[in-house]
Design a protein around this motif. Structure first.
Motif, PDB file in Angstrom:
ATOM      1  N   LEU A  83     106.101 107.730  11.383  1.00  0.00           N
ATOM      2  CA  LEU A  83     105.855 109.141  11.705  1.00  0.00           C
ATOM      3  C   LEU A  83     104.674 109.283  12.644  1.00  0.00           C
ATOM      4  CD1 LEU A  83     103.798 111.373   9.358  1.00  0.00           C
ATOM      5  CD2 LEU A  83     103.865 108.917   8.909  1.00  0.00           C
ATOM      6  N   GLY A  85     101.577 111.650  12.676  1.00  0.00           N
ATOM      7  CA  GLY A  85     100.824 112.707  12.000  1.00  0.00           C
ATOM      8  C   GLY A  85     100.513 113.785  13.031  1.00  0.00           C
ATOM      9  N   GLY A  86      99.998 114.912  12.592  1.00  0.00           N
ATOM     10  CA  GLY A  86      99.726 116.009  13.520  1.00  0.00           C
ATOM     11  C   GLY A  86      98.892 115.532  14.701  1.00  0.00           C
ATOM     12  N   ASP A 123     106.121 116.537  13.186  1.00  0.00           N
ATOM     13  CA  ASP A 123     106.077 117.967  12.886  1.00  0.00           C
ATOM     14  C   ASP A 123     106.341 118.765  14.147  1.00  0.00           C
ATOM     15  OD1 ASP A 123     103.775 116.565  11.077  1.00  0.00           O
ATOM     16  OD2 ASP A 123     104.798 118.174   9.990  1.00  0.00           O
ATOM     17  N   PHE A 172     109.903 117.473  10.594  1.00  0.00           N
ATOM     18  CA  PHE A 172     109.357 117.973   9.328  1.00  0.00           C
ATOM     19  C   PHE A 172     109.274 119.500   9.398  1.00  0.00           C
ATOM     20  CE2 PHE A 172     108.759 113.744   8.294  1.00  0.00           C
ATOM     21  CZ  PHE A 172     107.749 113.079   8.964  1.00  0.00           C
ATOM     22  N   ARG A 186      97.892 128.317   5.632  1.00  0.00           N
ATOM     23  CA  ARG A 186      99.240 128.024   6.159  1.00  0.00           C
ATOM     24  C   ARG A 186     100.122 129.269   6.163  1.00  0.00           C
ATOM     25  NH1 ARG A 186     100.843 121.842   4.652  1.00  0.00           N
ATOM     26  NH2 ARG A 186     101.821 122.098   6.702  1.00  0.00           N
ATOM     27  N   LYS A 224     110.483 122.305   3.545  1.00  0.00           N
ATOM     28  CA  LYS A 224     109.179 121.988   2.961  1.00  0.00           C
ATOM     29  C   LYS A 224     108.420 123.269   2.677  1.00  0.00           C
ATOM     30  CE  LYS A 224     106.394 121.413   7.193  1.00  0.00           C
ATOM     31  NZ  LYS A 224     105.685 120.477   8.083  1.00  0.00           N
ATOM     32  N   HIS A 225     107.413 123.214   1.766  1.00  0.00           N
ATOM     33  CA  HIS A 225     107.043 122.109   0.895  1.00  0.00           C
ATOM     34  C   HIS A 225     107.488 122.503  -0.510  1.00  0.00           C
ATOM     35  CE1 HIS A 225     104.158 122.455   4.231  1.00  0.00           C
ATOM     36  NE2 HIS A 225     104.172 121.148   4.271  1.00  0.00           N
ATOM     37  N   MET A 268     110.608 117.865   1.686  1.00  0.00           N
ATOM     38  CA  MET A 268     109.261 117.337   1.515  1.00  0.00           C
ATOM     39  C   MET A 268     108.591 118.034   0.344  1.00  0.00           C
ATOM     40  SD  MET A 268     106.042 117.175   4.172  1.00  0.00           S
ATOM     41  CE  MET A 268     106.953 116.318   5.447  1.00  0.00           C
ATOM     42  N   TYR A 271     102.031 119.444  -1.866  1.00  0.00           N
ATOM     43  CA  TYR A 271     100.786 118.939  -2.472  1.00  0.00           C
ATOM     44  C   TYR A 271     100.425 119.747  -3.707  1.00  0.00           C
ATOM     45  CZ  TYR A 271      99.163 116.489   1.828  1.00  0.00           C
ATOM     46  OH  TYR A 271      98.999 115.647   2.918  1.00  0.00           O
ATOM     47  N   ASP A 303     104.494 114.129   0.703  1.00  0.00           N
ATOM     48  CA  ASP A 303     103.653 114.583   1.800  1.00  0.00           C
ATOM     49  C   ASP A 303     102.596 113.518   2.071  1.00  0.00           C
ATOM     50  OD1 ASP A 303     102.524 117.951   2.664  1.00  0.00           O
ATOM     51  OD2 ASP A 303     102.409 116.071   3.765  1.00  0.00           O
ATOM     52  N   TRP A 304     101.869 113.688   3.155  1.00  0.00           N
ATOM     53  CA  TRP A 304     100.902 112.726   3.678  1.00  0.00           C
ATOM     54  C   TRP A 304      99.913 112.287   2.590  1.00  0.00           C
ATOM     55  CZ3 TRP A 304      99.947 111.043   8.885  1.00  0.00           C
ATOM     56  CH2 TRP A 304      98.717 110.442   9.098  1.00  0.00           C
ATOM     57  N   MET A 333     105.492 108.899   2.259  1.00  0.00           N
ATOM     58  CA  MET A 333     104.713 109.008   3.491  1.00  0.00           C
ATOM     59  C   MET A 333     103.344 108.411   3.152  1.00  0.00           C
ATOM     60  SD  MET A 333     103.665 112.427   5.628  1.00  0.00           S
ATOM     61  CE  MET A 333     105.330 113.047   5.794  1.00  0.00           C
ATOM     62  N   TRP A 441      98.627 123.112  14.906  1.00  0.00           N
ATOM     63  CA  TRP A 441      99.834 122.306  15.198  1.00  0.00           C
ATOM     64  C   TRP A 441     100.233 122.474  16.657  1.00  0.00           C
ATOM     65  CZ3 TRP A 441     101.109 118.832  11.591  1.00  0.00           C
ATOM     66  CH2 TRP A 441     100.821 119.099  10.240  1.00  0.00           C
ATOM     67  N   GLU A 499      96.397 124.076   7.927  1.00  0.00           N
ATOM     68  CA  GLU A 499      96.278 123.686   6.507  1.00  0.00           C
ATOM     69  C   GLU A 499      94.986 124.218   5.884  1.00  0.00           C
ATOM     70  OE1 GLU A 499      98.454 119.450   7.428  1.00  0.00           O
ATOM     71  OE2 GLU A 499      97.878 119.864   5.370  1.00  0.00           O
TER      72      GLU A 499
HETATM   73  C1  GLC Z   1     100.687 117.350   6.458  1.00  0.00           C
HETATM   74  C2  GLC Z   1     101.458 118.564   6.017  1.00  0.00           C
HETATM   75  C3  GLC Z   1     102.947 118.454   6.214  1.00  0.00           C
HETATM   76  C4  GLC Z   1     103.268 117.542   7.386  1.00  0.00           C
HETATM   77  C5  GLC Z   1     102.764 116.161   7.051  1.00  0.00           C
HETATM   78  C6  GLC Z   1     102.971 115.173   8.209  1.00  0.00           C
HETATM   79  O1  GLC Z   1      99.600 117.107   5.599  1.00  0.00           O
HETATM   80  O2  GLC Z   1     101.233 119.043   4.699  1.00  0.00           O
HETATM   81  O3  GLC Z   1     103.456 119.780   6.416  1.00  0.00           O
HETATM   82  O4  GLC Z   1     104.669 117.513   7.616  1.00  0.00           O
HETATM   83  O5  GLC Z   1     101.391 116.137   6.676  1.00  0.00           O
HETATM   84  O6  GLC Z   1     102.170 115.543   9.307  1.00  0.00           O
END
Ligand code: GLC
Length: 629
Positions: A83, A85-86, A123, A172, A186, A224-225, A268, A271, A303-304, A333, A441, A499
Motif C-alpha cells: 500500500l 500510506g497517505g 487512499d 481504500f 474526519r 470503511k471504517h 476496512m 480503529y 487499519d494502519w 495492514m 488527503w 484524522e
Molecule cells: C489511515 C486511515 C485509513 C486509511 C489507512 C491507509 O490511518 O484510518 O482510512 O485507509 O490508514 O492509509
C-alpha cells in the motif's frame, strides 16, 4: 521455535512442502488455477492446495511501499499486498512513475513459485489524491450536499480510471462513516450525519468496481471504517462509540449493509471501539454480523497498525495478531516490520492458536477478489488509462460536483449572484490556495496550503468568470479595500488536516487571521460575501449579521471554478446541508431531530430562484433574503 530460526526457515525458502500437486486444466499441463475459463471457486481451491503455510501467511500481509528493502523482498516473504500510506508516492510523483513502481512490485510478486499477483492499495478518497496532477473532487461532505448518487457513481468511475492508469487496483474508499459530532477530524470524509446519506452514496462502489469486478478500469473498493467510527464520544478520532446495539445498528450499520449488497470487495475495520471494546478484536461484529448476518464475501483488512493497539501497548504481539485474525480480519495492514509480523503469525498458527481453517478462509477471500479483478490475467498497469489522470473531462466532472455541492445559507438583499461587470474585492487565506481548498488527503496525508498541485483556485475561477478580470482585485488580508467596490468576497475557513490532527475539542470558530480580514472588510462598508472553505460547519453565529451572504463551499478540491459558477450565477445553488449547522460549539453533537435549536437545519439550502428546503427537513420557506435565523 525462536523467531530468528523461524525467519531463517522462511527466508531460506525451505518452507513446508506444498500439498500434493492438484489437477491441471484439461490436461494442458497448465495448473487449473491459471485457467481463466474455469470457475473462480475452482481456481481458488486448486491454488490453495498448492500453497505452503508461508504462501498463505504472505497473502494476509500488507506492507507499506517504503518498507521492503527492495521489491525482491516481496518474493522472499510471499507478500500479497502493498500500500501507499497517505502521501506515500514515488519520485517523481507522476502517474507514469506510479505505474512503473506498481509494475516493479508486481514483477517481484510474480517471480514466486506460484506467481500469485500482489494487490496494491491506496487512499483515493476524493480522486487519486496522492498523485500530483490528478483530479481532486470535493470531499465526501460536499458530495453529501449534492444529494446526487448518480453523480457520485460517475466520480467513482473517473477515479477508477485515474487509479487504474497508475497501476493501483485497490482503493481504500468510500468512507461510509456517519459523522454525528462535527468536532471529529474526519467529518469531511463522511457524506453526512444520517445513515441514509452514506447509504445513498454507496454508488461510489459501483463507480469504482463497475457492475462487477474485472471490467476495464475496475478497482476494488473498500467500505470503511467498520463500524461506528463517526459516533465516538466527543467526536474523538479512534475513540469509543457508546451506543446500544440497536442504536449502533440503526445509525452506523445501514451503509455497510448496502455496500455488501452492492458487492463491495473489501471492508476496512475501524480503529474505534464499541462500548469500550476495540473493533479490531470484535468477532461478533466482524464475523457474526458482517460476514455471516450481512453475507459479506469479500475480505476484511485492518487499519494502519491498528492491531498494535489491541493491548493498549505499542507494537504488535502474537496474542494481538491471534485476536485480530480470529475475530475475522483477513489481511493485516501491518504496515512496517513485516518479517516480525510474519514470524509471529507463523508461530500462532503452528501453536494452534489460529486454526488453519481461519487461514484458509482468509486466503480464499483474498484470492477470490484477485481472480475476480483479473490480476492473474492482467497483472500489470493498463497504460491506456494513464492519460486520464487530471484529464479535462474529469476536471469538468469535478467542477460540476463543486457547483452542486455549494450550499447557500444566507443571501440578504440578493447580494448573490454577483454581476459579472461588478467591481469585486477578494480576500481570505483560501481564495488563492489550491491546498486549502483541497483539504486533507491531498498530495500528502495531512494536506497543506499552497500550490500543491495543478488546478483552479476560487480567485482564478472568479477572474475567468468576470467580464473584466482586472475588476476582481485580491489581497489575502483585505488590505486596500475601499468604498469603491460593489462587493467583497472573503474566502476563509480551515487549513488542511486529516484524522485525529483535525479533532477540535475546543472552539470551532474562525481563526484570528480570518477574523482580522473580515473586520477589515466590514470596516469598509462594502457588502461582504463569505465563502467558507471547511471540512465541517464552523461556529459563525456571532458574525453572521455582518455578512450579506454565506456560502458553504466545503472542501471543493482542484476545480475552484465551480465555486465561481455559483458566485456569478452561472449555476443557481442546489446544495442542501448534509449536517446540522450549530449555533455554538457547545451544542455538539447536534443532529437532526435531537431538538436542539440549530443555526441552519439539516437539509437547508437557498437558491437564487426561491428558498428551498431539503427532503425530510423542518425548514420552512424563507424569504429570498435568507434573513438571519
Ligand atoms: C489511515 C486511515 C485509513 C486509511 C489507512 C491507509 O490511518 O484510518 O482510512 O485507509 O490508514 O492509509
Amino acid at each position: 521455535m525462536r523467531v530468528s530460526i523461524l525467519l531463517a526457515t522462511i527466508v531460506s525458502g525451505c518452507a513446508l512442502a506444498p500439498s500434493p500437486a492438484t489437477a491441471t486444466a484439461g490436461g494442458t499441463g497448465k495448473p487449473a488455477y491459471r485457467d481463466a475459463s474455469l470457475p473462480v471457486a475452482q481456481r481458488v481451491e486448486d491454488l490453495l492446495a498448492r500453497m505452503t503455510v508461508d504462501d498463505k501467511i504472505g497473502q494476509m500481509t500488507q506492507v507499506e511501499r517504503t518498507e521492503p528493502a527492495s521489491p525482491a523482498d516481496l518474493a522472499q516473504y510471499r507478500i500479497g499486498s502493498v500500500l501507499s500510506g497517505g502521501g506515500s508516492a514515488p519520485t517523481p510523483n507522476t502517474a507514469s512513475s506510479w505505474a512503473d513502481m506498481y509494475d516493479s512490485f508486481q514483477s517481484a510478486a510474480l517471480s514466486t513459485p506460484l506467481g500469485i499477483p500482489m494487490i496494491y492499495g491506496a487512499d483515493a478518497v476524493h480522486g487519486h489524491n496522492n498523485v500530483r496532477g490528478a483530479t481532486l473532487f470535493p470531499h465526501n461532505i460536499g458530495l453529501g450536499a449534492t444529494r446526487d448518487p448518480a453523480l457520485v457513481r460517475r466520480i467513482g468511475r473517473a477515479t477508477a480510471e485515474e487509479v487504474s492508469g497508475t497501476g493501483v487496483d485497490w482503493d481504500f474508499a468510500p468512507c461510509l462513516c456517519v459523522a454525528r459530532n462535527d468536532r471529529w477530524g474526519r467529518t469531511y470524509e463522511s457524506f453526512g450525519e444520517k445513515p441514509e446519506l452514506a447509504t445513498a452514496m454507496t454508488t461510489m462502489i459501483t463507480g469504482l468496481q463497475g457492475q462487477s469486478l474485472g471490467g476495464s478500469a475496475s478497482v476494488l473498493a473498500t467500505a470503511k471504517h467498520y463500524v461506528g467510527d463517526g459516533g465516538t464520544t466527543g467526536g474523538k478520532d479512534q475513540g469509543d462509540t457508546r451506543l446500544s446495539e440497536a442504536r449502533l445498528r440503526a445509525l452506523h450499520l445501514p451503509p455497510f449493509k448496502d455496500a455488501v449488497a452492492k458487492g463491495v470487495g473489501s471492508v476496512m475495520v475501524s480503529y474505534s471501539s464499541w462500548n469500550g471494546a476495540r473493533m479490531h478484536g470484535s468477532h461478533y461484529l466482524i464475523t457474526d454480523v458482517l460476514k455471516k448476518e450481512l453475507g459479506f464475501k469479500g475480505f476484511v483488512v485492518s487499519d494502519w497498525a491498528a492491531i498494535d493497539q489491541l493491548d493498549g501497548q505499542k507494537d504488535f504481539t502474537g496474542a494481538e495478531i491471534s485476536t485480530a485474525i480470529n475475530a475475522g480480519i483477513d489481511m493485516a495492514m501491518v504496515p512496517y516490520e513485516y518479517p516480525r509480523f510474519i514470524g509471529l503469525l507463523r508461530e500462532e498458527v503452528a501453536a494452534g492458536r489460529i486454526p488453519m481453517s481461519r487461514i484458509d478462509d482468509a486466503n480464499r477471500r483474498i484470492l477470490t477478489k484477485k481472480f475476480e479483478l483479473g490480476l492473474f490475467e492482467h497483472p500489470f498497469t493498463d497504460r491506456s488509462w494513464t492519460s486520464t489522470v487530471g484529464s479535462a473531462a474529469h476536471r469538468q466532472l469535478a467542477r460540476e460536483a463543486v457547483r452542486k455541492s455549494q450550499v447557500l445559507l444566507k443571501n440578504a438583499s440578493a447580494a448573490l449572484p454577483l454581476r459579472k461587470s461588478a467591481k469585486v474585492f477578494v480576500a481570505g487565506k483560501s481564495a488563492s490556495d489550491i491546498g486549502n481548498q483541497s483539504g486533507g488527503w491531498s498530495i500528502t496525508w495531512q494536506g497543506a496550503g499552497g500550490a500543491i498541485t495543478e488546478g483552479t483556485t476560487v480567485l482564478q475561477g472568479m477572474r475567468a468568470a468576470a467580464s473584466d478580470p482586472s475588476r476582481v482585485v485580491y489581497d489575502r488580508y483585505g488590505v486596500g479595500i475601499d468604498g469603491s467596490y460593489d462587493a467583497a468576497v472573503a474566502v476563509v475557513g480551515e487549513r488542511p488536516y486529516a484524522e485525529f490532527e483535525g479533532d477540535r475539542q475546543d472552539g470551532m470558530g474562525l481563526d484570528a487571521e480570518d477574523l482580522a480580514t473580515l473586520a477589515r472588510l466590514k470596516a469598509s462598508g462594502v457588502p461582504v460575501v463569505v465563502v467558507l472553505v471547511s471540512g465541517r460547519p464552523l461556529d459563525v453565529s456571532a458574525r453572521l449579521s455582518d455578512w450579506k451572504a454565506l456560502l458553504a463551499a466545503w472542501l471543493p478540491g482542484t476545480e475552484g471554478g465551480g465555486v465561481a459558477d455559483v458566485l456569478y450565477g452561472d449555476y443557481s445553488p442546489t446544495g442542501k446541508l448534509p449536517v446540522t449547522w450549530m449555533r455554538s460549539a457547545d451544542q455538539q453533537p447536534i443532529n437532526d431531530g435531537d431538538g436542539k435549536p440549530s443555526l441552519f437545519p439539516y437539509g437547508y439550502g437557498l437558491s437564487y430562484g426561491r428558498a428551498r428546503g431539503g427532503v425530510g427537513t423542518h425548514v420552512t420557506a424563507v424569504a429570498n433574503d435568507g434573513g438571519t435565523r
